[in-house]
Design an enzyme around this catalytic site. Structure first.
Site, PDB file in Angstrom:
ATOM      1  N   GLU A 345       0.815  -1.224   0.000  1.00 27.70           N
ATOM      2  CA  GLU A 345       0.000   0.000   0.000  1.00 27.70           C
ATOM      3  C   GLU A 345       0.849   1.275   0.000  1.00 27.70           C
ATOM      4  O   GLU A 345       0.526   2.240   0.691  1.00 27.70           O
ATOM      5  CB  GLU A 345      -0.955  -0.009   1.202  1.00 27.70           C
ATOM      6  CG  GLU A 345      -1.982  -1.123   1.089  1.00 27.70           C
ATOM      7  CD  GLU A 345      -2.872  -1.241   2.307  1.00 27.70           C
ATOM      8  OE1 GLU A 345      -4.074  -1.437   2.128  1.00 27.70           O
ATOM      9  OE2 GLU A 345      -2.367  -1.168   3.449  1.00 27.70           O
TER      10      GLU A 345
HETATM   11  C1  ACM Z   1      -1.924  -5.452   4.046  1.00 25.91           C
HETATM   12  O1  ACM Z   1      -3.000  -5.917   4.462  1.00 25.91           O
HETATM   13  N1  ACM Z   1      -1.822  -4.160   3.739  1.00 25.91           N
HETATM   14  C2  ACM Z   1      -0.755  -6.281   3.857  1.00 25.91           C
END
Ligand code: ACM
Length: 537
Positions: A345
């Site tokens: 992310e």
């Molecule tokens: C995640 O759930 N951002 C690895």
């Protein structure tokens, strides 16, 4: 992709807030009956060997069992500190419940088989690191393994052969021969969104060990808090650690506390994988050291639940001095093989910057003698030789993203599987669950169990799968009780997916065996969710 992880619904709080128990518990007390008399009778009919979770590779029940008594001793192979320690841990687990003295000796010499013998056999290489054989007859039990880790795993089978709460303390007669399917069987705990104490994590370690989990991944840093002291960068913990989701005080572990936790897990043959999540998920670091920001200005600390808004400044040299300082100190605290560098992310890092960053940072891990582990977004850069990626996609993940993981696997990158809509322990069981999130959908116990890691991801064959890991993110989880409600019983299913042979994975049989674990979990004080799809006794 999730942009926002939901906080617990207000409506549920209004309905259940006045009750002493959560909605999930209140509802499940009724629905627990829905396993029906047939299900409950099926559980009652299971033999002691049929109740073992994870299902062993082979069992041959039969013959008289052995009843522990005041004269029972636990003897371990002479000269092996590891075997002796396993014997001590077994005796420590049994003394409170049986009331027996169970003396431990570091010598298995002597005639007679009375009691329990833990033997290391140098010729038993076929058992590998974790395999074992357990033989029980009227004289006692003999546990044989090639390595102490195998004795420890076998000792968990021994524990499960003993009645959970009431004597006579008879171990069922017969033989169990067992090796794991996958070498990596993990659970992850996010201690960044909410802080958990070392004592709370040790309790989770004990619970995981009973089901032969061998890896504890600790998500130590995120936007909302930095939880491990770094001597060369003291503000990370002292300032960046003093916050958490919802505005609570947060907290951090000293290096001494962390070493103690790693050693505690290590005695239970659980390898700790520390995660320092970079280049995104770094607001706590950016708030602590202004020079890590491209504009040189430290942001405020963050206590919300958004993701994807923070990034280390990729072009700045200060960034790499920082990452190197942190990885050097974390590596020095880590006897295990892996350093997890996150990489997920990173929506505020350009693709070009992301690749450049990973090209610089992965060699730093190797320089410290460790192997890179990262979330599967690392496939958007060039995974270093030997790097392992952790897949956390789900049914709606794009084909292109899955294909990138398959391409990496073809090129030799190993994969740990943590599909979010199967094995993320923070996903709610169903709409009645109070704690947790649902961005990947609801994950009832059956859905968490009914998939095959060796055939799950197209283009990622079993040979490329290192194993499975069940992560627990803690945006909504604030204490040990909530942790246990979400983790148990689903983490037990993850343990079985990692340990048991593919042919043994069968929901109809598993739900009975899982139900039979209920009294054991009760005896251990685990506050599990009495899921309606399981016919709890
Ligand atoms: C995640 O759930 N951002 C690895």
């Amino acid at each position: 992709m999730r942009l926002l992880r939901a906080l617990r619904p207000l409506a549920a709080l209004l309905v259940c807030g006045a009750l002493a128990v959560s909605c999930t518990e209140a509802r499940s007390a009724d629905s627990a009956k829905s396993g029906g008399p047939a299900g409950v009778a099926g559980v009652a009919a299971l033999s002691a060997h049929e109740r073992i979770v994870p299902a062993p590779a082979s069992t041959a029940p039969g013959g008289p069992g052995y009843t522990l008594g005041p004269g029972t001793a636990v003897r371990a192979t002479a000269g092996s500190a590891g075997a002796k320690r396993v014997a001590e841990l077994l005796a420590e687990a049994w003394r409170p419940v049986t009331g027996l003295p169970l003396p431990v000796s570091g010598s298995d010499a002597g005639t007679g088989r009375d009691g329990l013998r833990l033997r290391l056999d140098g010729n038993a290489g076929a058992f590998g690191e974790e395999g074992y054989r357990l033989e029980v007859d009227e004289d006692g039990a003999v546990l044989t393994a090639h390595r102490p880790a195998g004795l420890f795993r076998g000792a968990q089978t021994l524990r499960q052969l003993l009645p959970p709460a009431r004597g006579p303390w008879t171990l069922a007669g017969g033989t169990v021969t067992d090796t794991p399917r996958f070498g990596y069987r993990g659970a992850m705990l996010d201690v960044a969104r909410h802080f958990f104490t070392v004592e709370q994590v040790k309790k989770y370690v004990d619970q995981l060990a009973l089901y032969k989990i061998n890896t504890l991944h600790l998500h130590l840093t995120d936007d909302q808090g930095w939880r491990i002291a770094v001597a060369s960068r003291p503000r990370l913990a002292s300032y960046g650690g003093a916050s958490e989701v919802g505005g609570g005080p947060g907290g951090h572990w000293t290096q001494e506390q962390y070493r103690d936790l790693v050693a505690y897990a290590g005695e239970r043959y659980i390898e700790v994988v520390p995660e320092i999540d970079v280049p995104g998920h770094t607001n706590a670091a950016l708030a602590s050291y202004a020079e890590l920001n491209c504009n040189g200005i430290a942001p405020a600390r963050y206590t919300g639940v958004k993701v994807g808004f923070s990034s280390l400044c990729v072009p700045k040299e200060e960034t790499y001095a920082f990452v190197d300082d942190v990885l050097r100190e974390i590596a020095a605290l880590t006897p295990g093989r892996y350093l997890h560098i996150g990489g997920d992310e990173a929506h505020s890092t350009s693709r070009t910057d992301y690749r450049a960053f990973m090209d610089r940072v992965q060699p730093m891990v190797a320089d410290r003698g460790k192997t890179v582990l990262a979330w599967h977004q690392l496939t958007g850069a060039q995974p270093a030789p030997g790097a392992v990626v952790q897949y956390w996609g789900h049914d709606r993940t794009t084909a292109a993203e899955k294909a990138a993981v398959a391409d990496a696997a073809r090129a030799g990158t190993k994969v740990v599987l943590s599909p979010a809509d199967r094995i993320y322990l923070d996903m709610k069981y169903d709409r009645g669950t109070v704690i947790g999130t649902a961005w990947a959908g609801y994950v009832p116990v059956r859905r968490a169990y009914e998939w095959d890691p060796g055939a799950y991801l197209p283009g990622v064959p079993e040979e490329s799968v290192l194993g499975v890991e069940a992560p627990l993110w803690t945006e909504t989880v604030t204490n040990g009780r909530e942790l246990e409600q979400l983790a148990f019983p689903r983490v037990i299913g993850a343990a079985e997916l990692g340990w048991s042979k593919a042919a043994a994975l069968d929901w109809d049989a598993y739900r009975l065996r899982l139900a039979a674990q209920g009294p054991r979990l009760d005896a251990l004080g685990v506050r599990y969710f009495r899921a309606p799809d399981v016919p709890w006794e």
